[in-house]
Design an enzyme around this catalytic site. Structure first.
Site, PDB file in Angstrom:
ATOM      1  N   CYS A 106       0.823  -1.209   0.000  1.00  0.00           N
ATOM      2  CA  CYS A 106       0.000   0.000   0.000  1.00  0.00           C
ATOM      3  C   CYS A 106       0.861   1.265   0.000  1.00  0.00           C
ATOM      4  O   CYS A 106       1.911   1.316   0.627  1.00  0.00           O
ATOM      5  CB  CYS A 106      -0.873   0.042   1.240  1.00  0.00           C
ATOM      6  SG  CYS A 106      -1.964  -1.355   1.394  1.00  0.00           S
ATOM      7  N   ARG A 130       5.746  -0.657  -5.887  1.00  0.00           N
ATOM      8  CA  ARG A 130       5.657  -1.346  -4.605  1.00  0.00           C
ATOM      9  C   ARG A 130       4.633  -2.481  -4.635  1.00  0.00           C
ATOM     10  O   ARG A 130       4.632  -3.327  -3.757  1.00  0.00           O
ATOM     11  CB  ARG A 130       5.285  -0.348  -3.510  1.00  0.00           C
ATOM     12  CG  ARG A 130       6.354   0.715  -3.302  1.00  0.00           C
ATOM     13  CD  ARG A 130       5.839   1.803  -2.401  1.00  0.00           C
ATOM     14  NE  ARG A 130       5.421   1.256  -1.134  1.00  0.00           N
ATOM     15  CZ  ARG A 130       6.192   1.154  -0.064  1.00  0.00           C
ATOM     16  NH1 ARG A 130       7.427   1.567  -0.115  1.00  0.00           N
ATOM     17  NH2 ARG A 130       5.729   0.646   1.059  1.00  0.00           N
ATOM     18  N   TRP A 165      -3.060  -2.754  -1.421  1.00  0.00           N
ATOM     19  CA  TRP A 165      -2.703  -4.175  -1.562  1.00  0.00           C
ATOM     20  C   TRP A 165      -3.666  -4.896  -0.635  1.00  0.00           C
ATOM     21  O   TRP A 165      -3.602  -4.729   0.583  1.00  0.00           O
ATOM     22  CB  TRP A 165      -1.254  -4.380  -1.144  1.00  0.00           C
ATOM     23  CG  TRP A 165      -0.808  -5.805  -1.076  1.00  0.00           C
ATOM     24  CD1 TRP A 165      -1.057  -6.695  -0.086  1.00  0.00           C
ATOM     25  CD2 TRP A 165       0.001  -6.497  -2.035  1.00  0.00           C
ATOM     26  NE1 TRP A 165      -0.466  -7.901  -0.363  1.00  0.00           N
ATOM     27  CE2 TRP A 165       0.187  -7.807  -1.544  1.00  0.00           C
ATOM     28  CE3 TRP A 165       0.587  -6.138  -3.254  1.00  0.00           C
ATOM     29  CZ2 TRP A 165       0.933  -8.763  -2.234  1.00  0.00           C
ATOM     30  CZ3 TRP A 165       1.329  -7.093  -3.919  1.00  0.00           C
ATOM     31  CH2 TRP A 165       1.497  -8.382  -3.426  1.00  0.00           C
ATOM     32  N   ASN A 219      -2.267   2.724   5.497  1.00  0.00           N
ATOM     33  CA  ASN A 219      -1.401   1.557   5.310  1.00  0.00           C
ATOM     34  C   ASN A 219      -1.281   0.863   6.655  1.00  0.00           C
ATOM     35  O   ASN A 219      -1.245   1.528   7.688  1.00  0.00           O
ATOM     36  CB  ASN A 219       0.015   1.992   4.889  1.00  0.00           C
ATOM     37  CG  ASN A 219       0.054   2.594   3.505  1.00  0.00           C
ATOM     38  OD1 ASN A 219      -0.926   2.542   2.776  1.00  0.00           O
ATOM     39  ND2 ASN A 219       1.189   3.173   3.153  1.00  0.00           N
ATOM     40  N   GLY A 220      -1.161  -0.450   6.637  1.00  0.00           N
ATOM     41  CA  GLY A 220      -1.010  -1.181   7.893  1.00  0.00           C
ATOM     42  C   GLY A 220      -2.262  -1.979   8.182  1.00  0.00           C
ATOM     43  O   GLY A 220      -3.119  -2.153   7.316  1.00  0.00           O
ATOM     44  N   GLU A 275      19.343 -17.850  -4.418  1.00  0.00           N
ATOM     45  CA  GLU A 275      19.045 -16.502  -4.906  1.00  0.00           C
ATOM     46  C   GLU A 275      18.790 -16.527  -6.419  1.00  0.00           C
ATOM     47  O   GLU A 275      17.894 -15.850  -6.917  1.00  0.00           O
ATOM     48  CB  GLU A 275      20.202 -15.560  -4.528  1.00  0.00           C
ATOM     49  CG  GLU A 275      20.218 -14.204  -5.215  1.00  0.00           C
ATOM     50  CD  GLU A 275      18.954 -13.382  -5.032  1.00  0.00           C
ATOM     51  OE1 GLU A 275      18.143 -13.667  -4.127  1.00  0.00           O
ATOM     52  OE2 GLU A 275      18.753 -12.445  -5.833  1.00  0.00           O
ATOM     53  N   LYS A 306      15.289 -15.272  -8.135  1.00  0.00           N
ATOM     54  CA  LYS A 306      15.210 -14.248  -9.182  1.00  0.00           C
ATOM     55  C   LYS A 306      14.467 -14.790 -10.391  1.00  0.00           C
ATOM     56  O   LYS A 306      13.623 -14.126 -10.974  1.00  0.00           O
ATOM     57  CB  LYS A 306      16.612 -13.862  -9.665  1.00  0.00           C
ATOM     58  CG  LYS A 306      17.359 -12.867  -8.864  1.00  0.00           C
ATOM     59  CD  LYS A 306      16.972 -11.461  -9.191  1.00  0.00           C
ATOM     60  CE  LYS A 306      17.349 -10.546  -8.056  1.00  0.00           C
ATOM     61  NZ  LYS A 306      16.881 -10.955  -6.738  1.00  0.00           N
ATOM     62  N   GLU A 312      10.659 -15.403  -9.730  1.00  0.00           N
ATOM     63  CA  GLU A 312       9.791 -14.267  -9.406  1.00  0.00           C
ATOM     64  C   GLU A 312       9.469 -13.398 -10.610  1.00  0.00           C
ATOM     65  O   GLU A 312       8.427 -12.765 -10.648  1.00  0.00           O
ATOM     66  CB  GLU A 312      10.310 -13.453  -8.215  1.00  0.00           C
ATOM     67  CG  GLU A 312      11.588 -12.695  -8.432  1.00  0.00           C
ATOM     68  CD  GLU A 312      12.068 -11.976  -7.174  1.00  0.00           C
ATOM     69  OE1 GLU A 312      11.253 -11.663  -6.297  1.00  0.00           O
ATOM     70  OE2 GLU A 312      13.278 -11.706  -7.086  1.00  0.00           O
ATOM     71  N   HIS A 327      19.650 -37.688  -3.905  1.00  0.00           N
ATOM     72  CA  HIS A 327      18.736 -38.134  -2.862  1.00  0.00           C
ATOM     73  C   HIS A 327      17.286 -37.777  -3.197  1.00  0.00           C
ATOM     74  O   HIS A 327      16.444 -37.717  -2.306  1.00  0.00           O
ATOM     75  CB  HIS A 327      19.135 -37.526  -1.511  1.00  0.00           C
ATOM     76  CG  HIS A 327      20.507 -37.949  -1.066  1.00  0.00           C
ATOM     77  ND1 HIS A 327      20.824 -39.269  -0.808  1.00  0.00           N
ATOM     78  CD2 HIS A 327      21.640 -37.248  -0.869  1.00  0.00           C
ATOM     79  CE1 HIS A 327      22.104 -39.348  -0.452  1.00  0.00           C
ATOM     80  NE2 HIS A 327      22.623 -38.128  -0.489  1.00  0.00           N
ATOM     81  N   LYS A 331       7.296  -4.867  -3.563  1.00  0.00           N
ATOM     82  CA  LYS A 331       8.681  -4.517  -3.239  1.00  0.00           C
ATOM     83  C   LYS A 331       8.905  -4.530  -1.739  1.00  0.00           C
ATOM     84  O   LYS A 331       9.925  -5.005  -1.260  1.00  0.00           O
ATOM     85  CB  LYS A 331       8.993  -3.136  -3.820  1.00  0.00           C
ATOM     86  CG  LYS A 331      10.403  -2.628  -3.531  1.00  0.00           C
ATOM     87  CD  LYS A 331      11.433  -3.428  -4.292  1.00  0.00           C
ATOM     88  CE  LYS A 331      12.858  -2.951  -4.066  1.00  0.00           C
ATOM     89  NZ  LYS A 331      13.816  -4.038  -4.401  1.00  0.00           N
TER      90      LYS A 331
HETATM   91  C1  G6P Z   1       9.861  -8.748  -0.734  1.00  0.00           C
HETATM   92  C2  G6P Z   1      10.501  -8.488  -2.076  1.00  0.00           C
HETATM   93  C3  G6P Z   1      11.845  -9.205  -2.161  1.00  0.00           C
HETATM   94  C4  G6P Z   1      12.726  -8.807  -1.004  1.00  0.00           C
HETATM   95  C5  G6P Z   1      12.032  -9.061   0.343  1.00  0.00           C
HETATM   96  C6  G6P Z   1      12.795  -8.451   1.508  1.00  0.00           C
HETATM   97  O1  G6P Z   1       9.454 -10.069  -0.652  1.00  0.00           O
HETATM   98  O2  G6P Z   1       9.669  -8.927  -3.120  1.00  0.00           O
HETATM   99  O3  G6P Z   1      12.492  -8.846  -3.374  1.00  0.00           O
HETATM  100  O4  G6P Z   1      13.924  -9.522  -1.063  1.00  0.00           O
HETATM  101  O5  G6P Z   1      10.744  -8.466   0.348  1.00  0.00           O
HETATM  102  O6  G6P Z   1      12.788  -7.066   1.372  1.00  0.00           O
HETATM  103  P1  G6P Z   1      13.742  -6.104   2.168  1.00  0.00           P
HETATM  104  O7  G6P Z   1      13.296  -4.728   1.799  1.00  0.00           O
HETATM  105  O8  G6P Z   1      13.541  -6.400   3.625  1.00  0.00           O
HETATM  106  O9  G6P Z   1      15.139  -6.403   1.742  1.00  0.00           O
END
Ligand code: G6P
Length: 621
Positions: free
Chosen positions: A2, A27, A73, A99-100, A483, A487, A490, A506, A616
Site C-alpha cells: 500500500c 511497490r 494491496w 497503510n497497515g 538466490e 530471481k 519471481e 537423494h 517490493k
Molecule cells: C519482498 C521483495 C523481495 C525482497 C524481500 C525483503 O518479498 O519482493 O524482493 O527480497 O521483500 O525485502 P527487504 O526490503 O527487507 O530487503
C-alpha cells in the site's frame, strides 16, 4: 505494498496525487483511489486496477487543492472498487487512506454496526473514517487522536475532512510517512519515491507521531494517553538524485539497477576498508574491539533475497571469523519462541528497512535483551531506526521488486563485517589484506560480467523455454543457487527450484530430463571435483546444463561455451566469471544469474518490475 500520497497547496491536487501514485506503483498494488477537497466539498474516485485506469476514469469536475491518494494491496476483503481507499464516514465528510492493519477492526466494526452505522466495505480502514466522523472534539487533530486511541495495530494514515478544508492530518505507527516541504505547498507520502519530483526537503515522522499539514507548513505532535503534545521536528534536505526514480532509456528498473552495481558497490566500500590493519572499518556498529571479541554467535535475519544473501553472509562470517553463524527467514523466527543469547550478535538485513517480518523479529530480539545491528539500504527506515547500530548500504533507491544492487551491497556489507569480526580473532593481517584486495577488485569484476550481457541473453532465451529448472550449488554456492532460483521464478514465473548439488541424488535426480535444465554453480574451490562429478550425473540423464564457473575449471567433455550448443539436448553451456578470493566469489557468481532472470522474463514478455502477486516492500504479515 500500500502507498499513500497527499497534497495541500496552490495547485489542483488530483494530477499531482495521480503522479505520486504512479511513482509508488512499483511497490505492488491491486486498486487505487484519490479524494480531493474543493469548493463543492469532498470528492472521491477509486477503483480496482491500475492508476492509469483511475486517471482515465476521473470525473471532469474533480477540483480541489487539498487531497489524498492511495494504492491498496488487499488484506481485509478482495481487491474491488468498494474496498479501495479512500474510505468515507457515514456523512461523506471524512476521507481516510491507510497503510497497515487495524488488529481490533472486527470488534470496532461490530460496535459501529450496533450503533446503526452501515459499513460499505470489508476493510479495517473504514472504521477509522467512521470513528473520526463521529467524534465531536473541537479540532481535526483531536478527532483523529481520539479515533486512534481506540485502535490497536499499525498505521500510516492521511485524513481529509470537509469541515477543515485547509489541512490534512497524518499519523504514523509502524508504517512510514514522510512530509515534503515545497514552495507554498506541502506533500506527504509513504515513500520518498513519490516526493522527490517535487521536493527533497523532507521530515520523517516517528512512530506515535501525528502531523497537521497546511499549504504553508506542518506541525507535529506526539500521540499520548493524555492527549497531543507538540514535538519539534524539522525538515531536512535528503541527498537523493531525483532521476533515481526514472528508468531513463532502460526498459526496466531492474535492468537499470543491475547495471549500476559497479558504482554502487564502490559506494558501500568507500571509507570502510582499513588497508593498513587489514580490517573493516564500520563505525556505525557501535561496538568496540572488546565487544566484537565477546560475540560468540551470529544470527542473521531477513526475508526473500535478503535472507539468501544472509546465508552468504553467514558463510563469510564462519570462514573469516570462525564464529558459528547462520541465517534464518525473519518471517519464521519469532514464531518459534527463539532463544536469545546475550553473546549472540543479531543482524537484520533489509533493503527497504520496512519489511514487517524483519522489523518484528528485531523487536522480538530486543524485547529479550538481545543486541541487533542492521544492514539496511533506506536511510531513516523503520528497521534502521529500531536497531542498536549498523551500516547503510548506499545502493541508492531500488525500485524493481527483484533486488540486485542492494543485494550485492548487502554481501559486501557482510564481507566487511566478517573481516572486522575476524580481525579481532584469528584472521591474520595478511589474510585481512588479501580480502581487502579482493573487495577492491569486485566493482570492476562485476562490470566485466555485465559486459557479457548479450551472451547471457542468448542463454536466458533458451532457459525461458523450459517450464521447470533446477539451480544447484554447494556450501558457499548454495545460497547463490537459492538466490538465482528466486530471481528466475519471481520474474519469469517458471518453476525454479534450488537444491544442494550434493542432495540431487537423494531425490531430485528423478526429475532430470532433456526438458529440465539445471543451472549449476561450480566455482574453482575445494569442492570442484565433486561438483563436476554431479554435472556428469545430470548430463548422463540428458539434463541440459548451464554452468556458472571459473575459466580454470575443467568440465571435461561437457565443455561448451556461451552461445555454443545451447541448452537443448544434453548440451552444456558454460558461463565463466572472473575469479576473486574464494570467500568472495559468491557475489560474482550471482551477477550472471540476475541477467539470466532478467532476459528470460523479457523473452517471455513479462513486466519485469511489477511481477504478479509480489510487492517490493512487504509491510503486512
Ligand atoms: C519482498 C521483495 C523481495 C525482497 C524481500 C525483503 O518479498 O519482493 O524482493 O527480497 O521483500 O525485502 P527487504 O526490503 O527487507 O530487503
Amino acid at each position: 505494498m500500500c502507498g499513500i500520497v497527499g497534497y495541500v497547496g496552490t495547485q489542483q491536487a488530483a494530477p499531482l496525487l495521480l503522479e505520486g501514485l504512479t511513482r509508488l506503483e512499483h511497490r505492488g498494488y491491486d486498486s487505487a483511489g484519490v479524494a480531493v477537497l474543493g469548493g463543492s466539498g469532498l470528492r472521491v474516485a477509486k477503483r480496482a486496477g491500475r492508476v492509469r485506469e483511475l486517471a482515465d476514469g476521473l470525473p471532469r469536475r474533480f477540483g480541489g487543492k487539498v487531497g489524498i491518494g492511495h494504492t491498496r494491496w488487499a488484506t481485509h476483503g478482495p481487491a474491488n472498487d468498494t474496498n479501495a481507499h479512500p474510505h468515507l464516514d457515514a456523512a461523506s465528510r471524512v476521507a481516510v487512506v491507510h497503510n497497515g492493519i487495524i488488529d481490533n477492526a472486527a470488534a470496532l466494526r461490530t460496535e459501529l454496526a450496533d450503533d446503526g452505522i452501515v459499513l460499505a466495505s470489508d476493510t479495517d480502514t473504514e472504521v477509522l473514517a467512521h470513528l473520526i466522523g463521529r467524534s465531536r472534539a473541537e479540532t481535526l487533530e483531536q478527532r483523529v487522536a481520539e479515533a486512534l486511541g481506540r485502535v490497536e495495530g499499525t498505521y500510516g494514515l492521511a485524513v481529509a475532512h470537509a469541515d477543515f478544508p485547509d489541512r490534512l492530518v497524518v499519523a504514523r505507527n509502524g508504517s512510514p510517512l514522510i512530509v515534503g516541504v515545497g514552495d507554498r505547498e506541502m506533500h506527504v507520502a509513504s515513500d520518498l519515491a513519490a516526493l522527490v519530483r517535487y521536493t527533497t526537503t523532507v521530515a520523517h515522522l516517528d512512530d506515535g507521531e501525528m502531523a497537521t499539514i497546511t499549504a504553508t507548513g506542518f506541525t507535529t505532535y506526539r500521540l499520548g494517553a493524555s492527549g497531543l503534545a507538540a514535538t519539534e521536528r524539522r525538515a531536512r534536505e535528503v541527498d537523493i538524485d531525483p532521476t533515481a526514480y526514472d528508468a531513463g532509456q532502460h526498459d526496466s528498473f531492474m535492468h537499470k539497477e543491475l547495471l549500476e552495481q559497479p558504482t554502487r558497490a564502490e559506494a558501500v566500500l568507500r571509507g570502510r576498508l582499513d588497508e593498513r590493519f587489514g580490517t573493516g572499518h564500520l563505525g556505525g556498529l557501535n561496538l568496540d574491539a572488546r565487544e566484537l571479541r565477546a560475540i560468540r554467535r551470529v544470527k542473521i535475519l531477513g526475508c526473500g533475497s535478503a535472507y539468501y544473501v544472509g546465508q552468504m553472509g553467514a558463510s563469510l562470517i564462519e570462514e573469516l571469523a570462525r564464529i558459528p553463524a547462520d541465517a534464518e527467514a525473519a518471517s519464521e523466527f519469532r514464531y518459534r519462541n527463539p532463544i536469545i543469547e546475550p553473546d549472540t550478535l543479531y543482524v537484520a538485513v533489509s533493503q527497504s528497512g520496512e519489511t514487517i517480518d524483519t522489523l518484528l523479529a528485531v523487536q522480538e530480539v530486543q524485547r529479550k535483551g538481545g543486541r541487533v545491528i542492521g544492514l539496511v539500504n533506506v536511510v531513516g527506515s523503520a528497521i534502521a531506526r529500531q536497531v542498536d547500530g549498523g551500516i547503510y548500504l548506499h545502493a541508492g533507491p531500488e525500485v524493481a521488486v527483484a533486488s540486485t544492487k542492494a543485494l550485492t551491497n548487502m554481501f559486501l556489507g557482510f564481507a566487511m563485517l566478517a573481516l572486522q569480526l575476524g580481525r579481532v580473532r584469528d584472521l591474520s593481517i595478511a589474510d585481512g589484506r588479501r580480502l581487502i584486495g579482493g573487495l577492491t577488485r569486485i566493482p570492476e569484476q562485476i562490470g566485466d560480467i555485465l559486459a557479457t550481457e548479450s551472451d547471457l541473453a542468448v542463454v536466458a532465451q533458451r532457459l525461458a523455454a523450459a517450464e521447470s529448472l533446477f539451480f544447484v550449488g554447494r556450501v558457499r554456492g548454495f545460497p547463490v543457487a537459492r538466490e538465482g532460483a528466486q530471481k528466475f521464478k519471481e520474474i519469469s514465473y517458471r518453476h525454479a527450484e534450488a537444491y544442494q548439488t550434493s542432495e540431487l541424488k537423494h531425490g531430485p535426480l528423478a526429475l532430470i530430463s532433456p526438458d529440465v535444465p539445471t543451472v549449476a554453480i561450480v566455482p574453482d574451490d575445494e569442492l570442484v571435483e565433486r561438483n563436476v562429478a554431479a554435472l556428469h550425473e545430470i548430463a548422463a540423464r540428458g539434463g541440459p546444463l548451464v554452468v556458472v564457473t571459473h575459466a580454470s575449471v575443467d568440465l571435461g567433455h561437457l565443455a561448451g561455451g556461451v552461445g555454443a550448443d545451447g541448452v537443448d539436448g544434453a548440451a552444456t553451456v558454460r558461463i565463466d566469471v572472473p575469479r576473486n578470493e574464494r570467500e568472495l566469489d559468491p557475489i560474482l557468481l550471482t551477477i550472471p544469474l540476475q541477467l539470466l532472470a532478467c532476459h528470460a522474463a523479457l523473452e517471455l514478455g513479462h513486466d519485469i518490475d511489477k511481477p504478479r502477486n509480489l510487492a517490493k516492500s512487504v509491510t503486512v504479515e
